[in-house]
Every structure is written in C-alpha cells, then in structure tokens.
Design an enzyme around this catalytic site. Structure first.
Site, short mmCIF file in Angstrom:
data_model
loop_
_atom_site.label_atom_id
_atom_site.label_comp_id
_atom_site.label_asym_id
_atom_site.label_seq_id
_atom_site.Cartn_x
_atom_site.Cartn_y
_atom_site.Cartn_z
N LYS A 43 0.89 -1.23 -0.03
CA LYS A 43 -0.16 -0.17 0.23
C LYS A 43 0.83 1.38 0.11
CE LYS A 43 -3.97 2.14 2.45
NZ LYS A 43 -5.12 2.03 3.44
N SER A 118 -9.78 2.08 2.62
CA SER A 118 -8.85 2.83 1.80
C SER A 118 -7.70 1.93 1.20
CB SER A 118 -8.08 3.86 2.56
OG SER A 118 -7.23 3.33 3.63
N SER A 145 -9.74 -0.28 6.78
CA SER A 145 -9.30 -0.18 5.43
C SER A 145 -8.76 -1.53 4.86
CB SER A 145 -8.48 0.91 5.43
OG SER A 145 -8.93 2.03 5.29
N1 GLN Z 1 -12.93 4.52 6.24
C1 GLN Z 1 -12.22 5.01 7.28
C2 GLN Z 1 -11.78 6.23 7.48
O1 GLN Z 1 -12.19 7.02 6.54
C3 GLN Z 1 -11.30 3.81 7.60
C4 GLN Z 1 -10.07 4.17 6.83
C5 GLN Z 1 -8.93 3.25 7.27
O2 GLN Z 1 -8.89 2.24 7.93
N2 GLN Z 1 -7.79 3.79 6.91
O3 GLN Z 1 -11.32 6.68 8.42
#
Ligand code: GLN
Length: 444
Positions: A43, A118, A145
């Site tokens: 990532k 994400s 995410s």
């Molecule tokens: N959707 C969640 C956020 O926007 C989780 C994102 C993540 O785990 N990086 O914070």
C-alpha cells in the site's frame, strides 16, 4: 517467471483499473525463503526504500524513502518480490478509494463500482490477478481499510491485533489505531504473511514483546465446539437484507461444521462511529502538520511569510477529504471543546473495549457482516454526503477502536457482488479467527 513480461501485464491491468500508484522497475526474482514465489504489492502509505511512497497524496509526490519499513524488510528477508505501491484514499481517508490523488481504482468484478477503501488498489489487484500468480498485498487499516476492500473485492483481509505488526515506516493516519496487515486470495496465504511480519520491533514503541508464531499451523483444526457470538447491532437496520442473508448462510455453514452460535448485544456500537471519527481526525490533524511543503514531497517557491506559504502549499496539494479531516480534528482538540468531544470519545472507546472483553469471556469469535452493503457504483458514491460515507464504516470501526484482530472472508454474493463475513477475535487470538475463516473457505 520473467519480470519484464510480468511488468507489462501489471501495466496493462493498471491502465484499465488504476490499482497502482507506482510499479516497480524490473528486477530479478529470488528463489529462497518462505515467500520466494510470492509477489508482494505494498500500500502506498508503507515506505519502500527507493520507491515513491506518497500515501495516495499529491503532497508527497516525489518522496522516495531512504529507508525500509520493517514489514517490507521482513517480506524481502523471506524472498518476496516487491512489485509496486498500490492506490489508496489519501492518507487512508475514505471507504471507497475515491479520495486518491492518483486516479480511482476500479472493482475487477464490475469496473463501474468501487474497490472499497482505503486499501482499494491492494484488494482490487489481489482479486484481478490470475490464480497462477502468487500475490499478497500489504494493506493498512485505521478503521476498516483492510476488511472493507477485501469484502467488496471478494478476497481475504486480515487486520492483526494492534501492536502485533510493526508500524515502523508507515506514514501515519492515526497512530493509536493504525495497523498493517495482509490482503490475500486465501486464508492460508494471509496466515503465512502474518507469520513473517508479526513480531517485536524496538523501533516501534507500541510493538508487543512476544515470541514469533507460525499462524499456518493450526489452520486445519476446524471449528468443532467453537463458540460464535453474533452481535445483533451488527445485523440491524442499515444492513442490506441480501448481505445479511449471505452472512447468515456463512454462520449456518460454520454451525454445520460443529460450531455453536448465539446472538449477543454490544450496546456501545451505536456510539462507536462518532467516537472513531473524533479520535481518528484528532490524531490525523496533528500528524499532517508536518506536511508543510518544506521537508518532504511538494514544495513551491517561497515568497511570503511561513503561515502564508504553509497554507498555500497545503491548499494546493491536499485533497478535499484531507482538508475536511484537518478541520474536524483541529476543532475537536481545541481548548474548550476537548472535554466535549475528544475526552468523551476516549470514554466511549473504553466502553467499547470493555464490551468486547466481556463478550470474549463467553465466545471464541464474533461474526457479522464486514460491510452493510456490497461495492457501490461510483455514481451512487457521488450522491453520498461525507457523513453518509462515514456511516458505511459502522461495522468495522468498533473492533479497530478496541485493537482486536479481524478477518474478512468471502461468504457468498448479493446482487452479483461479493459479500464478506467479518470474524472478530480477542487480542492476540489470530489463530482462532484464521482457523474459523479457513473452515468457512473450505466449506464453500
Ligand atoms: N473509512 C475509514 C476512515 O475513513 C477507515 C479508513 C482506514 O482504515 N484507513 O477513516
């Protein structure tokens, strides 16, 4: 395998789906180590020495880390080949990977739909690569995410216990929540990578001191006598009935394999979402202060005062969602509001942890849908307000607030798109959720 041919294949895939921010230059594949036959994608927020690591943000464009993150050093040490940096929501801010500075990854099951976020590029790529290519993605989760994109793309996502895997070399979103974990085609591959990346790291002060474990060992032990709790708040209104149906069929499958299940209640669930967004944004807003156009990535000619320069660079290079979270987080931390928001959120976090701890006295694992919906169309996401998008995280934020491990495993389809079943375990009980996930996968 010839890397040049592989690279050409990856570039073709990327043109269609935007899974990558950066594809690695040709290299020689290695033949020694537990991961020697594996390609590993990383990532974009996890630093790889010598490869642009921008966390999906334009403000970090051109930043090439002069050091290696611990997880990448670990997989390289076991012979893996790093193929590139996968696309993501900027700094991890999002649920659908539409907030990237480098294009939007598209779901391989239907390119008109989101890969989830994400870690969207990581899951999309894992689903798109043919089975003859052994590939594992390193993802990152703050509030879901790894699980969310795994569920939307029909692959396996493992989010380990907080502190089990080193965060050294991770570009932070919210330090008290961030975790690195694998996204893979099978539970076994995820367990294999966890065995390689888990372990104490003196360079991460939140790293847990414990002996390395082989997570592939107990995978085939089955679920006979295993006690599963099904939290009723996780299957209530807001969950698409077709998703719920598919998750129930997964739970019934585990029952037919010898597990027992019982419905339970986790009443703090309804407060977890607000608490999560306050804590995550508060931490993110301080973490992002260092991106001021001077030390890393984007810079501009200096012709004004520091404050003017700072806001000019940040206005230009941060995306909308990053700006929204900086404002939200800064507000929640302000003197005068701290008690009302931040400290209250911390109290909710304690309640959430206590409820999980109590549940795990009685149950080995908890099971629920990973996401309340299947992968939405991009046209549907455009119509959602930011708050509406945040509510989609309702099922994944509580386990992340508690720092417990979770595993999203495909359990069927709804409306033709994959559905994920979310297994949650007590701290450091990865073995139990992996074994349960493996049974579900085998019982397909
Ligand atoms: N959707 C969640 C956020 O926007 C989780 C994102 C993540 O785990 N990086 O914070």
């Amino acid at each position: 395998m010839d890397y040049r041919k592989l690279e050409a294949r990856l570039r073709t895939l990327d043109r269609k789906y935007s899974f990558f921010v950066t594809i690695a230059r040709p290299q020689r594949l290695r033949d020694k180590g537990k991961l020697s036959r594996f390609l590993v994608s990383v990532k974009d927020c996890i630093c790889v020495e010598g490869l642009q690591s921008a966390a999906g943000s334009r403000i970090l464009e051109g930043y090439i880390p002069p050091f290696q993150s611990t997880v990448v050093a670990s997989v390289l040490g076991e012979g893996a080949t790093i193929i590139g940096k996968t696309n993501q929501d900027e700094f991890g801010f999002g649920t659908f990977s539409v907030n990237s500075g480098y294009g939007i990854p598209k779901n391989p099951h239907d390119p008109g739909r989101s890969c989830g976020g994400s870690s969207g590029g990581a899951a999309g790529l894992t689903a798109a690569l043919p089975d003859d290519i052994l590939h594992i993605a390193l993802g990152q989760s703050t509030g879901g995410s790894i699980s969310c994109p795994a569920s939307f793309c029909g692959v396996v996502g493992l989010t380990p216990t907080y502190g089990l895997v080193s965060r050294y070399g991770l570009i932070d979103y919210a330090n008290s929540l961030d975790k690195i974990g694998p996204i893979a085609k099978t539970v076994k591959d995820a367990a294999l990578v966890l065995s390689v990346i888990a372990g104490f790291d003196p360079r991460d002060s939140t790293s847990i001191k414990r002996e390395p474990e082989d997570y592939t060992k107990g995978l085939d032990r089955g679920v006979k006598g295993l006690k599963i709790g099904v939290p009723k708040e996780y299957l209530g209104k807001g969950v698409d009935p077709r998703v719920a149906k598919s998750v129930w069929s997964g739970i019934k499958k585990l029952e037919s394999l010898g597990a027992e299940y019982q419905e339970i209640s986790l009443p703090s669930t309804k407060h977890a979402l607000s608490a999560y967004y306050i804590i995550a944004c508060a931490e993110a807003s301080t973490n992002l202060a260092k991106f001021c156009g001077m030390r890393y990535g984007a810079s501009e000619p200096v012709r004004d005062s520091f404050n003017e320069y700072f806001s000019r660079v940040r206005t230009k290079y941060f995306g909308e969602e990053a700006k929204r979270r900086i404002l939200l987080g800064t507000y929640a931390r302000m003197a005068g509001y701290r008690d009302q928001y931040y400290l209250k959120a911390m109290k909710v976090r304690t309640m959430v942890i206590q409820e999980f701890k109590k549940a795990f006295k009685k149950f080995d694992v908890l099971a629920a849908p990973t996401m309340p919906i299947t992968a939405p169309r991009f046209s549907e996401i455009e119509k959602m307000s930011p708050i509406h998008q945040y509510t989609m995280d309702i099922l994944t934020v509580a386990p992340n607030l508690a720092g417990i491990p979770t595993l999203s495993v495909p359990c069927g389809r709804a409306k033709g798109m994959p559905v994920g079943l979310h297994l949650m375990g007590d701290h450091l009980q990865e073995e139990k959720i992996l074994r349960t996930g493996k049974s579900l996968e085998a019982g397909k």
